[in-house]
Design an enzyme around this catalytic site. Structure first.
Site, short mmCIF file in Angstrom:
data_model
loop_
_atom_site.label_atom_id
_atom_site.label_comp_id
_atom_site.label_asym_id
_atom_site.label_seq_id
_atom_site.Cartn_x
_atom_site.Cartn_y
_atom_site.Cartn_z
N LYS A 180 1.03 -1.23 -0.11
CA LYS A 180 0.09 0.03 0.11
C LYS A 180 0.80 1.38 0.13
CE LYS A 180 -2.71 0.56 3.70
NZ LYS A 180 -2.70 2.10 4.39
N SER A 181 1.90 1.21 0.86
CA SER A 181 2.81 2.48 1.03
C SER A 181 3.33 2.69 -0.54
CB SER A 181 3.73 2.31 1.88
OG SER A 181 3.21 2.25 3.27
N ARG B 278 3.04 6.01 -3.52
CA ARG B 278 4.05 6.79 -4.02
C ARG B 278 4.41 6.63 -5.57
NH1 ARG B 278 4.05 5.93 1.27
NH2 ARG B 278 5.17 7.42 2.54
N GLY C 199 -4.88 8.03 5.52
CA GLY C 199 -4.02 9.26 6.39
C GLY C 199 -2.68 9.47 5.14
N SER D 103 8.03 9.52 11.20
CA SER D 103 6.83 9.31 10.15
C SER D 103 7.26 9.46 8.77
CB SER D 103 5.81 10.35 10.62
OG SER D 103 4.77 10.53 9.53
N GLN E 100 5.23 9.53 6.69
CA GLN E 100 4.20 10.28 5.90
C GLN E 100 4.68 11.59 5.66
OE1 GLN E 100 0.38 9.66 7.82
NE2 GLN E 100 0.20 7.27 6.75
N ASP F 257 3.02 -1.05 12.25
CA ASP F 257 1.62 -1.16 11.56
C ASP F 257 1.42 -2.75 12.08
OD1 ASP F 257 1.30 1.13 10.42
OD2 ASP F 257 1.73 0.53 8.40
N ARG G 184 -5.11 1.98 18.46
CA ARG G 184 -4.88 0.66 18.55
C ARG G 184 -4.47 0.09 19.80
NH1 ARG G 184 -2.28 0.56 12.49
NH2 ARG G 184 -4.43 0.57 11.38
N ARG H 206 -6.71 -3.13 10.35
CA ARG H 206 -5.89 -4.03 10.96
C ARG H 206 -6.34 -4.57 12.41
NH1 ARG H 206 -2.03 -2.96 7.36
NH2 ARG H 206 -1.14 -0.86 6.83
#
Ligand code: S3P
Length: 458
Positions: free
Chosen positions: A21-22, A26, A93, A174, A176, A339, A370, A412
């Site tokens: 996903k990450s 990108r 996010g 982070s 992000q 994660d 979480r 998750r």
């Protein structure tokens, strides 16, 4: 959607997982800025990545999907056009924060919004460095005074102006935020430098380098390290906005998502007699903390067919069930497994001893809190688990029993509870499991194909 899961026999199989996903986010963003068409193979079909694709389409980029192959017709570094409407980031996010970085250097304004969960996630962390570069972001007040929340407006730059480069030390590890600053750096005058104390995932840096952008990694002093493959021989990433001009599209292959594979590997480790191989997983050391945690808990993870794909390390991973031991997850290792903390907590319920997860307070501002949610929901299944300010303490092995539990809208959490349910007596019901589709739409089918007793119902 609701999941019904029952205690299951040995899991067996050999399968792949959807693209990371990450990396998929990108790939889309950088392909949109390239000259020419990029073919992205192994693209993740999850909803979060669809949000990024839709936002780019709204800004004039042709993104054509066909299964896990996506074609992106790049508009060039300065070719994005204003969107007619608000850019809806849904639950993602990463979409919202990376787009803030991309948008603050443009000559037009944009509005960004998301679902109820995303509206509660802190955005000051990304606005702060971008404002230092001359970006202008506005948002709504929210839970924490002084922070900033969606809906956001990113105002365009005045004609003839550019962002200014900064030298920025990340206050939180982070990826992000790092990614947003590096993307903004493409549009800035001078060299933008992001320094980091912890191992935030480095997918933006790697993909920029793979595409031939003027991205440089600078070495840092080795600092002890917190796991295999860490620390890397660098401590900062620099992008030279002055030298970043047009760049040509290159094909991108996205590795399998280790954060999705983690649920299958953990299921195999937990359910007696299991043996599972997941092909083609990304094993980037800034992401692979879960493999170290499994090893520390006594689970041998065999790596095969190690290779490099579009600048990312990839391998096949095989796991067999084992008697689990306890461990401590802290420091850099927590960052590298950030994660995976929900599934590590599920594993820990069955380990013989006390497992501690520390330095994980970032988990309180993910898709759900979480730490609180995993403690509460695993307790329903009979786990002995204590919530700490920055982590969890789990005493095992607990005899888990089926119960009704809830994902709190977090993909998750839903998947971690489903995996724990495979070793619980009787039936477990996981309510609000729809959000699994944000990252791993095929999760239930994959677990079912391995032999798990799991089904979904509307
Ligand atoms: C991500 C970075 C991490 C991670 C998230 C994806 C990314 O978040 O938890 O799932 O793709 O950059 P933070 O940047 O908040 O650590």
């Amino acid at each position: 959607m609701r999941l019904r899961v029952r205690r299951s026999g040995p899991l067996r199989g050999d399968l792949g997982v959807p693209g990371d996903k990450s990396v998929s986010h990108r790939a889309l963003i950088l392909a949109a800025l390239a000259d020419g068409e990029t073919v992205v193979d192994g693209f993740s079909g999850g909803e979060d990545n669809q949000r990024t694709a839709a936002a780019l389409r709204a800004m004039g980029v042709d993104v054509a999907e066909g299964g896990d192959r996506v074609r992106v017709r790049g508009v060039g570094l300065h070719g994005l056009r204003p969107a007619a409407d608000v850019l809806d980031c849904g639950n993602s996010g990463t979409t919202m924060r990376l787009l803030c970085g991309l948008l603050c250097g443009q000559g037009f304004a944009a509005r960004l919004d998301g679902d109820e969960t995303l509206r509660r996630r802190p955005m000051r962390r990304v606005a702060e460095p971008l404002e230092r570069m001359g970006g202008r972001l506005r948002g709504a007040p929210g839970a924490r005074p002084g922070d900033l929340y969606a809906p956001l407006v990113v105002d365009g730059l005045a004609p003839g102006t550019r962002l200014a480069a900064i030298d920025y030390a990340l206050p939180v590890a982070s990826a992000q935020v790092k990614g947003a600053v590096l993307l903004a750096g493409l549009f800035a005058r001078g060299v933008t430098r992001v320094r980091e104390r912890g191992p935030a995932r480095d997918h933006t840096d790697r993909m920029m380098a793979y595409l031939g952008l003027p991205l440089r990694r600078t070495p840092g002093a080795p600092s002890g390290g917190g796991g295999q493959g860490w620390p890397p021989p660098w401590a900062a990433a620099e992008i030279d906005g002055g030298a970043a001009g047009r760049f040509a599209a290159r094909p991108i292959t996205v590795p399998g998502d280790l954060s999705s594979a983690a649920f299958l590997l953990a299921a195999a480790a937990l359910v007696p007699g299991s043996r599972v191989r997941v092909r083609g997983c990304g094993v980037n050391p800034t992401r692979s903390g879960i493999l170290d945690v499994l090893a520390r808990m006594g689970v041998a993870v065999a790596r095969g067919a190690e290779r490099d794909e579009s600048g990312e390390p990839v391998a096949d991973l095989a796991v067999a069930a084992a008697d689990l031991g306890p461990t401590t997850v802290a420091g850099d290792l927590t960052v590298r497994a950030i994660d995976e903390v929900p599934i590590i907590a599920a594993l820990a319920t069955r380990a013989a001893g006390v497992t501690e997860i520390r330095d994980a307070s970032e988990l309180r501002v993910k898709e759900s809190d979480r730490l609180a949610v995993m403690a509460g929901e695993l307790r329903r299944l009979g786990a002995e688990i204590e919530e700490l300010p920055d982590g969890l303490r789990v005493a095992g092995p607990a005899r888990l029993r089926g119960a009704a539990c809830r994902s709190h809208g977090d993909h998750r959490i839903a998947m971690a509870l489903a995996v724990a349910a495979l070793v619980a007596e009787g039936e477990t019901v996981v309510e609000e499991a729809d959000n699994i589709a944000t990252s791993y739409p095929g999760f239930v089918d994959a677990l079912g194909a391995l032999g798990a007793d799991i089904r979904s119902e509307p």
